[in-house]
Motif scaffolding. Structure first.
Motif, mmCIF file in Angstrom:
data_model
loop_
_atom_site.group_PDB
_atom_site.id
_atom_site.type_symbol
_atom_site.label_atom_id
_atom_site.label_comp_id
_atom_site.label_asym_id
_atom_site.label_seq_id
_atom_site.Cartn_x
_atom_site.Cartn_y
_atom_site.Cartn_z
ATOM 1 N N SER A 292 -42.937 -21.759 -10.021
ATOM 2 C CA SER A 292 -42.698 -22.130 -8.672
ATOM 3 C C SER A 292 -41.841 -20.855 -8.141
ATOM 4 C CB SER A 292 -41.956 -23.489 -8.466
ATOM 5 O OG SER A 292 -40.488 -23.319 -9.081
ATOM 6 N N ILE A 293 -41.028 -20.286 -8.929
ATOM 7 C CA ILE A 293 -40.539 -19.211 -8.209
ATOM 8 C C ILE A 293 -40.983 -17.867 -8.496
ATOM 9 C CG2 ILE A 293 -38.477 -17.775 -9.066
ATOM 10 C CD1 ILE A 293 -36.735 -20.147 -9.955
ATOM 11 N N ILE A 305 -39.930 -10.237 -12.364
ATOM 12 C CA ILE A 305 -40.178 -10.366 -10.958
ATOM 13 C C ILE A 305 -40.040 -8.954 -10.283
ATOM 14 C CG2 ILE A 305 -38.293 -11.526 -10.249
ATOM 15 C CD1 ILE A 305 -39.722 -13.353 -8.115
ATOM 16 N N SER A 306 -40.981 -9.048 -9.397
ATOM 17 C CA SER A 306 -40.453 -7.640 -8.525
ATOM 18 C C SER A 306 -39.500 -8.026 -7.584
ATOM 19 C CB SER A 306 -41.929 -7.405 -7.424
ATOM 20 O OG SER A 306 -41.515 -6.264 -6.680
ATOM 21 N N CYS A 307 -38.465 -7.010 -7.522
ATOM 22 C CA CYS A 307 -37.207 -7.325 -6.928
ATOM 23 C C CYS A 307 -37.293 -7.466 -5.544
ATOM 24 C CB CYS A 307 -36.281 -6.436 -6.992
ATOM 25 S SG CYS A 307 -35.605 -5.952 -8.759
ATOM 26 N N HIS A 308 -38.279 -6.797 -4.792
ATOM 27 C CA HIS A 308 -38.366 -6.908 -3.345
ATOM 28 C C HIS A 308 -38.566 -8.498 -3.077
ATOM 29 C CE1 HIS A 308 -42.584 -6.490 -3.990
ATOM 30 N NE2 HIS A 308 -42.996 -7.148 -2.781
ATOM 31 N N ARG A 309 -39.636 -9.191 -3.792
ATOM 32 C CA ARG A 309 -39.974 -10.730 -3.983
ATOM 33 C C ARG A 309 -38.915 -11.557 -3.863
ATOM 34 N NH1 ARG A 309 -43.654 -12.097 -7.816
ATOM 35 N NH2 ARG A 309 -43.723 -13.937 -6.639
ATOM 36 N N THR A 310 -37.745 -11.064 -4.352
ATOM 37 C CA THR A 310 -36.545 -11.932 -4.415
ATOM 38 C C THR A 310 -35.632 -12.254 -3.451
ATOM 39 O OG1 THR A 310 -34.949 -10.314 -5.347
ATOM 40 C CG2 THR A 310 -36.357 -11.351 -6.882
ATOM 41 N N ILE A 311 -35.964 -11.335 -2.380
ATOM 42 C CA ILE A 311 -35.056 -11.337 -1.274
ATOM 43 C C ILE A 311 -35.091 -12.697 -0.691
ATOM 44 C CG2 ILE A 311 -34.594 -10.122 1.050
ATOM 45 C CD1 ILE A 311 -35.817 -7.854 -0.153
ATOM 46 N N THR A 312 -36.362 -13.314 -0.293
ATOM 47 C CA THR A 312 -36.315 -14.526 0.070
ATOM 48 C C THR A 312 -36.299 -15.833 -0.497
ATOM 49 O OG1 THR A 312 -38.798 -14.335 -0.037
ATOM 50 C CG2 THR A 312 -38.045 -13.418 2.135
ATOM 51 N N LEU A 313 -35.858 -15.897 -1.984
ATOM 52 C CA LEU A 313 -35.881 -16.849 -2.703
ATOM 53 C C LEU A 313 -34.647 -17.763 -2.228
ATOM 54 C CD1 LEU A 313 -36.437 -15.126 -6.373
ATOM 55 C CD2 LEU A 313 -37.842 -16.700 -4.834
ATOM 56 N N PRO A 314 -34.773 -19.153 -2.334
ATOM 57 C CA PRO A 314 -34.067 -20.011 -1.627
ATOM 58 C C PRO A 314 -32.783 -20.187 -2.870
ATOM 59 C CG PRO A 314 -35.658 -21.362 -2.339
ATOM 60 C CD PRO A 314 -36.119 -20.039 -2.372
#
Length: 385
Positions: A292-293, A305-314
């Motif tokens: 899910s993450i 995971i690509s670091c830029h994709r983590t910016i919006t993780l809740p």
């Protein structure tokens, strides 16, 4: 059987293994973070109620951070004192250091206890001991001597003199032993753990200890013994009953993300453990959380995971005793390189009882200042500063 590359959860002494862990991959090669505070904390203490100014015996002790994998404190043993660096562990209760007669190659690189130079050494008739940990086991013999943690003196403290060193990642770590802070039921039969020795003899005035695990290189992590410095947390401590007086185990109501329960839907157990690096749960549940993450993993590795994709993780929210404890991406995501990040959830607890048991390791403890209250069998939590 696979194991966490750290201490993980320690097995009970004399070879009874209780908690298998999934082996973690090495994230990156890096240098040891040497944290040497310029000033020690003023020796002042605060009652746990936060409402009194009584002069309690209280001390704070800097911890050295080894690659965000282990926290190390300096102690001395013997008369005159011999200094050792030991890993702090809340999932075991025994103290051990390397013996001068240890023949393992790794022992030669670090400090070893020499009973011949200590006038306060007492032999325990050479009783042989085996301690089994998540990252391996050690064998040795029992001994008794004076142990000092800063200005705190534990006389006639029984400990283990190790004839070997733990294998795996810890074999190369800069430590000489391990000091356990779990309940005495996990200690070697007939011995008194060092925390209980300090408490029984009035060296500390309250049977509590606390951790501030720093997220910042410039701020030292601390172990507090006998009291709590409330300057290291925000808001009041919230207390949670201990459900298992051996390990520091509590009940979690649920684990949620984006207002959706992702684990522990009917309540579950969790063990707070400074000896574990990450967050651990049942493998199948962790895999579901990772999907899910991170629906598009890098190189087929679900935790990458690509670091830029983590910016919006809740945040992942742990609801404990009716209170929400959010864990933002700052804590559950670790940066490996400029572009690659790592999700710090790991499986491996499905063999525990009850089956859905979680281990809240250093990832959680960095976010929340934690008080371990043996006198009242409870854990206090508050956001760390």
């Amino acid at each position: 059987m696979k194991w966490l590359v750290l201490i993980g959860l320690v097995a009970i002494s004399e070879g009874i293994v209780i908690i298998p862990m999934t082996k973690m991959k090495t994230l990156r090669e890096t240098v040891l973070e040497e944290i040497t505070p310029k000033d020690f904390l003023e020796e002042r203490s605060y009652n746990l109620s936060q409402e009194t100014n009584l002069d309690y015996k209280f001390s704070s002790h800097p911890l050295r951070n080894f690659l965000n994998m282990a926290y190390i404190i300096n102690i001395t043993i013997g008369t005159p004192p011999q200094e050792f660096s030991v890993i702090i562990d809340t999932s075991s209760s025994d103290l051990w250091v390397s013996f001068i007669y240890c023949q393992a190659p790794s022992c030669s690189k670090y400090l070893r206890y020499n009973p011949k130079t200590s006038s306060s050494f007492q032999s325990d008739e050479g009783k042989h001991i085996k301690l089994t940990y998540g990252s391996g086991s050690i064998t040795g013999v029992l001994a008794t001597d004076t142990v000092r943690i800063g200005g705190l003196i534990a006389k006639s403290q029984t400990f283990v003199l190790s004839m070997n060193k733990l294998s795996g990642a810890l074999e190369q770590a800069p430590y000489d032993g391990i000091m356990g802070l779990a309940y005495p039921s996990l200690a070697i039969l007939g011995t008194t753990p060092i925390f209980d020795n300090l408490n029984k003899n009035g060296i500390i005035s309250e049977p509590v200890f606390a951790f501030f695990i720093s997220s910042w290189p410039h701020k030292s992590s601390l172990l507090m013994l006998g009291g709590v410095d409330h300057a290291y947390h925000k808001g009041a401590l919230k207390w949670v009953p201990v459900t298992e007086a051996g390990l520091w185990q509590i009940t979690v109501d649920r684990i949620s993300m984006n207002r959706k329960v992702i684990a522990c839907s009917g309540g579950c157990q969790a063990i707070l453990d400074i000896g574990s690096s990450y967050l651990f749960g049942p493998t199948d549940i962790v895999r579901s959380i990772l999907r899910s993450i991170n629906p598009s993993p890098l190189q087929n590795e679900q935790r990458s995971i690509s670091c830029h994709r983590t910016i919006t993780l809740p945040p992942v929210i742990f609801t404990i005793n009716g209170m929400d404890y959010p864990l933002t991406r700052k804590y559950y995501i670790q940066k490996v390189s400029e572009d690659i990040c790592f999700i710090t959830f790991n499986g491996g607890t499905e063999n525990l009882s009850p089956p859905e048991t979680w281990v809240l390791g250093d990832i959680f403890l960095r976010a929340y200042f934690t008080v371990f209250d043996r006198g009242n069998n409870r854990i206090g939590l508050a956001p760390a500063v």
